[in-house]
Structure formats: structure tokens, C-alpha cells
Design a protein around this motif. Structure first.
Motif, PDB file in Angstrom:
ATOM      1  N   ASN A  30       0.858  -1.185   0.000  1.00 34.66           N
ATOM      2  CA  ASN A  30       0.000   0.000   0.000  1.00 34.66           C
ATOM      3  C   ASN A  30       0.895   1.236   0.000  1.00 34.66           C
ATOM      4  O   ASN A  30       1.754   1.390   0.877  1.00 34.66           O
ATOM      5  CB  ASN A  30      -0.881   0.024   1.246  1.00 34.66           C
ATOM      6  N   VAL A  31       0.681   2.117  -0.969  1.00 34.85           N
ATOM      7  CA  VAL A  31       1.516   3.307  -1.117  1.00 34.85           C
ATOM      8  C   VAL A  31       0.701   4.546  -0.799  1.00 34.85           C
ATOM      9  O   VAL A  31      -0.385   4.755  -1.368  1.00 34.85           O
ATOM     10  CB  VAL A  31       2.111   3.414  -2.533  1.00 34.85           C
ATOM     11  N   ILE A  32       1.212   5.348   0.127  1.00 37.97           N
ATOM     12  CA  ILE A  32       0.663   6.683   0.377  1.00 37.97           C
ATOM     13  C   ILE A  32       1.660   7.667  -0.187  1.00 37.97           C
ATOM     14  O   ILE A  32       2.760   7.842   0.341  1.00 37.97           O
ATOM     15  CB  ILE A  32       0.445   6.941   1.881  1.00 37.97           C
ATOM     16  N   SER A  33       1.287   8.298  -1.273  1.00 33.00           N
ATOM     17  CA  SER A  33       2.174   9.240  -1.942  1.00 33.00           C
ATOM     18  C   SER A  33       1.633  10.645  -1.750  1.00 33.00           C
ATOM     19  O   SER A  33       0.410  10.858  -1.763  1.00 33.00           O
ATOM     20  CB  SER A  33       2.260   8.909  -3.435  1.00 33.00           C
ATOM     21  N   GLY A  34       2.541  11.584  -1.572  1.00 33.79           N
ATOM     22  CA  GLY A  34       2.064  12.934  -1.389  1.00 33.79           C
ATOM     23  C   GLY A  34       3.181  13.924  -1.221  1.00 33.79           C
ATOM     24  O   GLY A  34       4.373  13.572  -1.208  1.00 33.79           O
ATOM     25  N   ALA A  35       2.775  15.177  -1.087  1.00 30.02           N
ATOM     26  CA  ALA A  35       3.736  16.263  -0.950  1.00 30.02           C
ATOM     27  C   ALA A  35       4.271  16.319   0.473  1.00 30.02           C
ATOM     28  O   ALA A  35       3.835  15.583   1.365  1.00 30.02           O
ATOM     29  CB  ALA A  35       3.066  17.585  -1.324  1.00 30.02           C
ATOM     30  N   SER A  36       5.228  17.194   0.664  1.00 34.81           N
ATOM     31  CA  SER A  36       5.791  17.390   1.993  1.00 34.81           C
ATOM     32  C   SER A  36       4.754  18.024   2.909  1.00 34.81           C
ATOM     33  O   SER A  36       3.836  18.707   2.465  1.00 34.81           O
ATOM     34  CB  SER A  36       7.026  18.298   1.903  1.00 34.81           C
ATOM     35  N   ARG A  37       4.914  17.785   4.218  1.00 29.68           N
ATOM     36  CA  ARG A  37       4.090  18.361   5.260  1.00 29.68           C
ATOM     37  C   ARG A  37       2.611  18.035   5.089  1.00 29.68           C
ATOM     38  O   ARG A  37       1.733  18.870   5.332  1.00 29.68           O
ATOM     39  CB  ARG A  37       4.298  19.881   5.337  1.00 29.68           C
ATOM     40  N   THR A  38       2.337  16.809   4.658  1.00 31.00           N
ATOM     41  CA  THR A  38       0.948  16.358   4.574  1.00 31.00           C
ATOM     42  C   THR A  38       0.614  15.313   5.630  1.00 31.00           C
ATOM     43  O   THR A  38      -0.521  14.861   5.705  1.00 31.00           O
ATOM     44  CB  THR A  38       0.669  15.763   3.180  1.00 31.00           C
ATOM     45  N   GLY A  39       1.606  14.921   6.415  1.00 30.25           N
ATOM     46  CA  GLY A  39       1.344  13.991   7.521  1.00 30.25           C
ATOM     47  C   GLY A  39       1.756  12.565   7.260  1.00 30.25           C
ATOM     48  O   GLY A  39       1.447  11.663   8.051  1.00 30.25           O
ATOM     49  N   LYS A  40       2.475  12.303   6.131  1.00 29.22           N
ATOM     50  CA  LYS A  40       2.866  10.920   5.824  1.00 29.22           C
ATOM     51  C   LYS A  40       3.723  10.315   6.938  1.00 29.22           C
ATOM     52  O   LYS A  40       3.534   9.159   7.333  1.00 29.22           O
ATOM     53  CB  LYS A  40       3.633  10.874   4.493  1.00 29.22           C
ATOM     54  N   SER A  41       4.678  11.095   7.432  1.00 27.39           N
ATOM     55  CA  SER A  41       5.603  10.560   8.430  1.00 27.39           C
ATOM     56  C   SER A  41       4.960  10.345   9.797  1.00 27.39           C
ATOM     57  O   SER A  41       5.589   9.806  10.699  1.00 27.39           O
ATOM     58  CB  SER A  41       6.807  11.505   8.578  1.00 27.39           C
ATOM     59  N   ASN A 649      -2.666  18.739  -3.326  1.00 23.10           N
ATOM     60  CA  ASN A 649      -3.748  19.689  -3.588  1.00 23.10           C
ATOM     61  C   ASN A 649      -4.736  19.759  -2.419  1.00 23.10           C
ATOM     62  O   ASN A 649      -5.955  19.702  -2.593  1.00 23.10           O
ATOM     63  CB  ASN A 649      -4.493  19.320  -4.874  1.00 23.10           C
ATOM     64  N   GLY A 650      -4.198  19.846  -1.194  1.00 17.43           N
ATOM     65  CA  GLY A 650      -5.041  20.010  -0.009  1.00 17.43           C
ATOM     66  C   GLY A 650      -5.459  18.730   0.663  1.00 17.43           C
ATOM     67  O   GLY A 650      -6.063  18.762   1.741  1.00 17.43           O
ATOM     68  N   VAL A 651      -5.168  17.579   0.070  1.00 19.40           N
ATOM     69  CA  VAL A 651      -5.483  16.297   0.706  1.00 19.40           C
ATOM     70  C   VAL A 651      -4.340  15.935   1.650  1.00 19.40           C
ATOM     71  O   VAL A 651      -3.178  15.815   1.226  1.00 19.40           O
ATOM     72  CB  VAL A 651      -5.694  15.185  -0.341  1.00 19.40           C
ATOM     73  N   LYS A 652      -4.679  15.767   2.921  1.00 19.54           N
ATOM     74  CA  LYS A 652      -3.660  15.471   3.933  1.00 19.54           C
ATOM     75  C   LYS A 652      -4.199  14.432   4.918  1.00 19.54           C
ATOM     76  O   LYS A 652      -5.353  14.000   4.826  1.00 19.54           O
ATOM     77  CB  LYS A 652      -3.263  16.743   4.686  1.00 19.54           C
ATOM     78  N   LEU A 653      -3.348  14.082   5.834  1.00 19.86           N
ATOM     79  CA  LEU A 653      -3.767  13.139   6.872  1.00 19.86           C
ATOM     80  C   LEU A 653      -4.902  13.731   7.688  1.00 19.86           C
ATOM     81  O   LEU A 653      -5.926  13.073   7.924  1.00 19.86           O
ATOM     82  CB  LEU A 653      -2.577  12.794   7.783  1.00 19.86           C
ATOM     83  N   VAL A 654      -4.766  14.961   8.128  1.00 22.42           N
ATOM     84  CA  VAL A 654      -5.827  15.668   8.848  1.00 22.42           C
ATOM     85  C   VAL A 654      -6.608  16.494   7.845  1.00 22.42           C
ATOM     86  O   VAL A 654      -6.028  17.357   7.166  1.00 22.42           O
ATOM     87  CB  VAL A 654      -5.235  16.574   9.949  1.00 22.42           C
ATOM     88  N   PRO A 655      -7.907  16.260   7.696  1.00 22.66           N
ATOM     89  CA  PRO A 655      -8.696  17.005   6.694  1.00 22.66           C
ATOM     90  C   PRO A 655      -8.612  18.513   6.928  1.00 22.66           C
ATOM     91  O   PRO A 655      -8.627  18.996   8.066  1.00 22.66           O
ATOM     92  CB  PRO A 655     -10.126  16.481   6.908  1.00 22.66           C
ATOM     93  N   MET A 656      -8.564  19.253   5.846  1.00 18.57           N
ATOM     94  CA  MET A 656      -8.463  20.706   5.934  1.00 18.57           C
ATOM     95  C   MET A 656      -9.691  21.300   6.595  1.00 18.57           C
ATOM     96  O   MET A 656      -9.626  22.363   7.225  1.00 18.57           O
ATOM     97  CB  MET A 656      -8.286  21.290   4.530  1.00 18.57           C
ATOM     98  N   ALA A 657     -10.854  20.626   6.463  1.00 16.45           N
ATOM     99  CA  ALA A 657     -12.082  21.157   7.071  1.00 16.45           C
ATOM    100  C   ALA A 657     -11.952  21.243   8.581  1.00 16.45           C
ATOM    101  O   ALA A 657     -12.536  22.111   9.219  1.00 16.45           O
ATOM    102  CB  ALA A 657     -13.276  20.281   6.682  1.00 16.45           C
TER     103      ALA A 657
END
Length: 662
Positions: A30-41, A649-657
Motif C-alpha cells: 500500500n503506497v501513500i504518496s504525497g507532498a511534503s508536510r501532509t502527515g505521511k511521516s 492539492n489540499g489532501v492530507k492526513l488531517v482534513p483541511m475542514a
């Protein structure tokens, strides 16, 4: 051990929002790919925290600020289990946890509350892993490195965080700390199957048998020393028996066995008669008893009289001291009369002739005090004549009581002298009785220490048990199993390395569990991982050995290690480093990700292909979760690899809402 991550769940502090659910596929990459500072780590710390970690390593600020609970749903052989743990706030961790069990968990509670603690969850995980409840020292209560294996110790094989996944000095999770490194060394033979729960049970039995053997040997040694002293004194006891008339004098010297036999006959006799009875000395004893009663009474009377005489003498001394004190005051105050006699109407002060009311008043006071003392001294303070008569009477009574006591003591000594023979005969009879009692106890000890003694037999039995257990637990047997396991792991890794971006893929490697690193065996020399350059080499060796370990764990019938592996940023060694951070990047969380070169893309894709192939080969037995910057363009369309929606594009571990509502 079948335990894989079905999903990660975050509960917001704001109850108006639904929990955030991050679902994974079992038995695949399972791959979680994303930009920096989105909560992957944060994924690894969340999973680790929910599995009972001692401290919460989940990043602060956004994630911990807006999340109240963190949870994971794990799939096990016993069904699904939801393990959630409260955000600890200012503490390092909290024991508040939530547990939900079901055959299949599909619905997640909107709000949860504590229903279990972290220690209970860790015990549950220990039972799921089938870990032994015995420690490595052969006991059951040891702490520290020799303590029993726990599920928490197995985290070393399930996580490869960003600072470890390509580290030349650290191969396993948290192995950079002394405590975790030493415990990992201790449990490695256990997870490799070289030391099994059965062997640990035998080690425990061996430790207990050795302890019991040492105790029994000490008891036997002490008893034998007692027996040796008794046998050395045996001849003296036999002579004493002859003196007491309990044994006949032998015609020739007896052996030790013959003396023991004769003494046993003495103990067995029931017709022992005393040669003297109390009736022959009853008159003397009655008179002696009467004298002892009289002596006690006279002693009490003498003590009372002496006490009274002492008090009366103290009173006389006190009267004399009082008279002396009055005389001393009178002598000191005589000066006031002399001063008064030298004053006249013209001068108040007899020394300087001046007029002062103060001096006159002082003289008046002194004169008045002198008259009081003289009046007190003039009163008859002599002790009355009745006191002297009483003192004389008490003194005479003390003398009379002393003479009576001395008389009683003289009569006692005379009576004791006259009845000495009777007393000696009576004492001899009592001595014979005590001798027979002591002799019986000593003979019983000797019988217990004979060749058929239970204690001797117990020592022999324990020695044989220790010998058998030591034969079963010979160190070379454990070492042989450990070597076979490490050889299998090295072979597994060796088959993977040619498919990875490594400099010398055909050089054999070995996992060094004492040093917790990898050794590469080259044609000219052997090199440790830290001695080899290039991040691509470090990543490839990490990946090959961790996958090889899990392949080996799955080959075991009842391996304790969970069947999942989480890797954070394995492609980091291929991303170019930013020499200087740009201010606009710090403001823009969606800053453009660094791009990979074609050859780097190929190397990263090779790593994902190896992971996918290993996952497929295990037929669902192993799950991998990869957290990476690399986009689907790099790892897409690889068998066994699935991707979650990318965090861009705004999708992160913690929802922006959740953040916008604050």
C-alpha cells in the motif's frame, strides 16, 4: 503471526466531524504518496502509539492539536480489533485506550471513550503473538534485558522510519538507543526460532532444578558436618552411657557400628529404673524449700527498712543544708546594718555624704531583708527528738533483719552440704533421662544420612535432571539453529539484491545479530554496512534484509512477528537535496516536489517491484505500507502494489475542514 493493518482512524476534537478513515489492502504493498508536510511521516508513530508504545511520537501542532483519539483496525487470526488511544496532551503518553473486537469491523463509532488501558492491550498483543511468559534468565520475574519477550520488542521488525530506512549505522527501528539495542540482541534468537518457548520452558526448569540442587546440597553438607561431629563424639557418649549405668563395659574395643547398635538398644529399652527416688530426700527438700521462702521474706523486709533509713538520712541532711544557707545570707546582709549605723541626718549616703533618696531606700530594703533572715534563723529549726528516736529504731531493725538473713543463709549452706549426695544421685537420674533423649535424636539423624537417605536420593535425582536438561540445551544446538536461520535469511536477501540498485549485487551478505548490522562478504575483504558508501546501497541492503526477515518469519509455523512492514520515504536517497530553503517554499505547503532523474526513477521502481513480488509470493501473508514522495508515475502498474489517493492539492492526513472550522 498474522496481524495486518486494515485501516487508520483519527477522531477529531470537534464532534461535528466524522472520524478520518485511512483504509489499506491486506497482503499487498500500500503506497501513500504525497507532498511534503501532509502527515505521511505521522503514520508510523500513530500505528506504534496504538500498539502500546511507551511514549507518543506523533508530531505536535496540527495533528495532535485537532485529533482527540488515534486508532488502528488490525486484522488478526481472531478477527478484527480496533485499538484506539487518546491524544496525551502535555504528557508523554496516556494509558487511556479503547478496544472494539468483531469478526469484521466495518462501522467506526462516531465518538469513543476509554474502556481499557495500555497495559491490558499489550497483554492482549502478547497473547496474540504467542509469546512465552518466561524470561531469558530461566526465571519468571526478571526485568531489563533478561526480561520476558514482549510484543513491543517486535516493533524493530515492523517499522522503517525516515531516519532508519537508508541509515548506514542503524538497521532496525529504535536500535540507535542502548536499551532497545540490547533487548533486540537478546530476543533475536527467539524470533529466529533458535530459542523456542519449549526451550525457554526447559531453561526455566533447568534454572529451577539448579537452584533446588544447590539448596539440597547445602542441606546435605550441613547435615553431614553435623553427622561427622556426632560420630567424633560417639565414643564419649558411649563412655557416658557406661558411667550412667545404661550400658555395660565391653570386654574389647567396639567398632563404630557396634557402638551405634549398643546405643540404639539403650534408646529402645523400656525398663530403665532410677536408682534413687525423691522420697529419699523429701525431708531435706522440704526444709530447704522453707528456708528459701524465709530468705525471700527477710530480704523484702530488709529492703523496705533500708529504703526508709535512706529517706530519713536524706531529710536530716536537708535540714542542715537549710540552716547553712540562712547563715550565709545573714552574713552577707550584715553590711546593711553597718551602713545604716554610719548615716546621719546631714547625709543619706555613708560613703560620699551626698543626699539621695535612692540610697536611703536601698538601705531600708536591705535592712528589712536582714531582719527577715534573722527572724527565720531565730525560729527553732532543729529536728524534733521523735525523729531521732525513730531513726535509731529503724537503724536497729535494719541490723536485726541483716542478722536474720545471714542466719537463714548459714542454715541453707549447712543443709545443702548434708544432702549433697542425695542431690547428686537425683541429678544423675535426670542426666540419664536427658542423655537418652539427645541420643535418640542423634541416632535418628544418622539413620536419615545413611546410604538410602531421602536427602541423598533427592540430590542424586536433581543431579541427573540437571544433566539431562543441560544435554537438551547444549549451547552448540542453539547456535546451530541460529546459524541455519541466519543462513536462510542471507539466502533470501541474496535472491533479492540483484533486482535492487546495489553496487555489488552478487556479493553474499550476512546478518550480524550481535552487531545488529549487515556484513558484505567481498572477494578481498568483508565490509560492514557502515563501511560501504552510497545511499542507494544502504537502502537496498535495508530493504533486502527486512523483506528476507519477514519471508523467514512467515516460513515459521508459529512466528511471533506481526506480518506487516511500514517504510517511510525509501526514495529519499534519490531526491536531490535543497541546498538553500526558499522562503516561498516555507509559506507554500504545495511547493513543487523535486523531480527524479530517469535512472533514479528506474531504481525506485525496482524497489517497488521487489516489494510487490515479495508480497505476492507470500500469498497475502505479508502487508507493506510505503510512505513516499514518489508519485504514481513511478510505482503505478506494478503487480502487488496499490495506491491510496495521493495527498496533494489540499489532501492530507488531517482534513483541511477540521482546520478551517477552528
Amino acid at each position: 503471526m498474522y496481524l495486518q493493518i486494515r485501516e487508520i482512524v483519527l477522531w477529531p476534537r470537534n464532534p461535528n466531524f466524522e472520524p478520518r478513515r485511512l483504509q489499506f489492502q491486506l497482503g499487498e504493498v500500500n503506497v501513500i504518496s504525497g507532498a511534503s508536510r501532509t502527515g505521511k511521516s505521522a503514520v508510523i508513530p500513530i500505528i506504534d502509539y496504538c500498539l502500546g508504545a511507551g511514549t507518543c511520537s506523533i508530531p505536535v501542532k496540527t495533528i495532535r492539536k485537532y485529533c482527540e483519539w488515534f486508532g488502528i483496525v488490525v486484522a488478526t487470526a481472531q478477527g478484527d480489533k480496533l485499538l484506539a488511544r487518546r491524544e496525551p496532551g502535555a504528557q508523554r503518553s496516556t494509558d487511556d485506550m479503547y478496544l472494539l473486537e468483531a469478526e469484521r469491523i466495518t462501522d467506526i463509532p462516531h465518538r469513543i471513550a476509554k474502556n481499557i488501558n495500555a497495559d491490558a492491550v499489550k497483554r492482549l498483543l502478547d497473547e496474540l503473538a504467542g509469546l512465552s511468559k518466561l524470561d531469558f534468565s530461566g526465571g519468571g520475574e526478571s526485568m531489563g534485558f533478561d526480561g520476558r519477550p514482549s510484543f513491543r520488542d517486535l516493533a524493530a521488525f515492523t517499522f522503517q522510519p525516515q531516519n532508519v530506512v537508508a541509515n548506514p549505522d542503524v538497521l532496525f527501528f529504535k536500535a540507535n538507543t542502548y536499551e532497545h539495542r540490547e533487548k533486540l540482541r537478546k530476543i533475536f534468537p527467539y524470533v529466529l526460532g533458535a530459542v523456542t518457548p519449549t526451550l525457554m520452558a526447559k531453561q526455566f526448569e533447568l534454572g529451577r532444578a539448579r537452584q533446588e540442587l544447590r539448596r539440597k546440597e547445602r542441606e546435605l553438607k550441613d547435615a553431614q558436618e553435623v553427622s561427622a561431629r556426632w560420630l567424633a563424639d560417639l565414643r564419649a557418649k558411649f563412655s557416658e552411657a557406661q558411667e550412667l549405668g545404661l550400658a555395660a563395659k565391653p570386654e574389647q574395643e567396639l567398632s563404630r557400628g557396634q557402638m551405634i547398635e549398643r546405643l540404639e538398644e539403650v534408646v529402645a529399652r523400656t525398663d530403665l529404673t532410677l536408682s534413687v527416688s525423691t522420697s529419699t530426700i523429701s525431708d531435706a527438700l522440704r526444709e530447704l524449700s522453707g528456708l528459701e521462702v524465709e530468705e525471700r521474706e527477710v530480704s523484702r523486709e530488709l529492703t523496705t527498712l533500708r529504703h526508709r533509713l535512706s529517706e530519713m538520712n536524706r531529710m536530716r541532711v536537708g535540714v542542715d543544708q537549710y540552716q547553712d544557707a540562712l547563715a550565709l545570707q545573714q552574713g552577707r546582709l550584715q553590711l546593711s546594718n553597718w551602713l545604716v549605723s554610719h548615716t546621719d541626718d546631714e547625709a543619706d549616703c555613708p560613703m560620699c555624704g551626698s543626699h539621695t533618696d535612692s540610697a536611703k531606700r536601698k538601705l531600708a530594703v536591705l535592712s528589712e531583708r536582714l531582719r527577715e533572715v534573722e527572724a527565720e534563723a531565730g525560729v527553732d529549726k532543729e529536728v524534733p527528738a521523735a525523729f531521732d528516736r525513730e531513726l535509731q529504731r529503724v537503724t536497729e531493725e535494719v541490723g536485726q533483719a541483716t542478722e536474720r538473713l545471714r542466719s537463714v543463709q548459714i542454715r541453707k549452706r549447712a543443709l545443702s552440704g548434708r544432702s549433697d549426695e542425695a542431690r547428686q544421685r537425683q541429678f544423675a537420674a535426670q542426666r540419664a533421662e536427658r542423655f537418652v533423649g539427645n541420643l535418640e535424636s542423634a541416632l535418628d539423624l544418622h539413620r536419615r544420612l545413611g546410604s538410602d537417605s531421602e536427602l541423598v536420593n533427592e540430590v542424586v535425582r536433581l543431579k541427573e535432571l540437571v544433566r539431562q536438561l543441560e544435554a537438551e540445551l547444549r549451547e552448540q544446538d542453539v547456535e546451530a539453529r541460529k546459524r541455519r536461520a541466519l543462513h536462510a535469511i542471507s539466502n533470501n536477501a541474496g535472491r533479492l539484491l540483484p533486482h535492487l540498485d546495489v553496487e555489488s549485487p552478487n556479493d553474499p551478505i550476512s546478518l550480524e545479530i550481535n552487531d545488529l548490522t549487515i556484513k558484505v562478504r567481498g572477494p578481498e575483504r568483508d565490509d560492514y554496512l557502515s563501511e560501504i558508501g552510497s545511499g542507494s546501497n544502504w537502502l537496498s541492503y535495508h530493504l533486502a534484509v527486512l523483506l528476507a526477515l519477514h519471508q523467514f518469519f512467515l516460513s515459521q509455523r508459529r512466528g511471533p512477528v506481526p506480518a506487516f512492514l511500514v517504510l517511510d520515504q525509501p526514495s529519499q536517497v534519490y531526491f536531490p537535496k535543497r541546498i538553500v530553503a526558499r522562503p516561498e517554499d516555507e509559506e507554500d505547503e504545495e511547493a513543487e516536489e523535486p523531480q527524479l532523474r530517469d535512472e533514479d526513477v528506474d531504481a525506485v521502481r525496482q524497489a517497488f517491484e521487489v516489494m510487490g513480488r515479495v508480497a505476492l509470493d507470500t500469498k497475502g501473508g505479508l502487508q507493506l505500507i510505503v510512505l513516499d514522495h514518489a508519485s504514481r508515475d513511478v510505482w503505478g502498474d506494478i503487480d502487488g502494489v496499490v495506491g491510496l489517493p495521493e495527498w496533494r492539492n489540499g489532501v492530507k492526513l488531517v482534513p483541511m475542514a477540521w482546520l478551517d472550522d477552528a
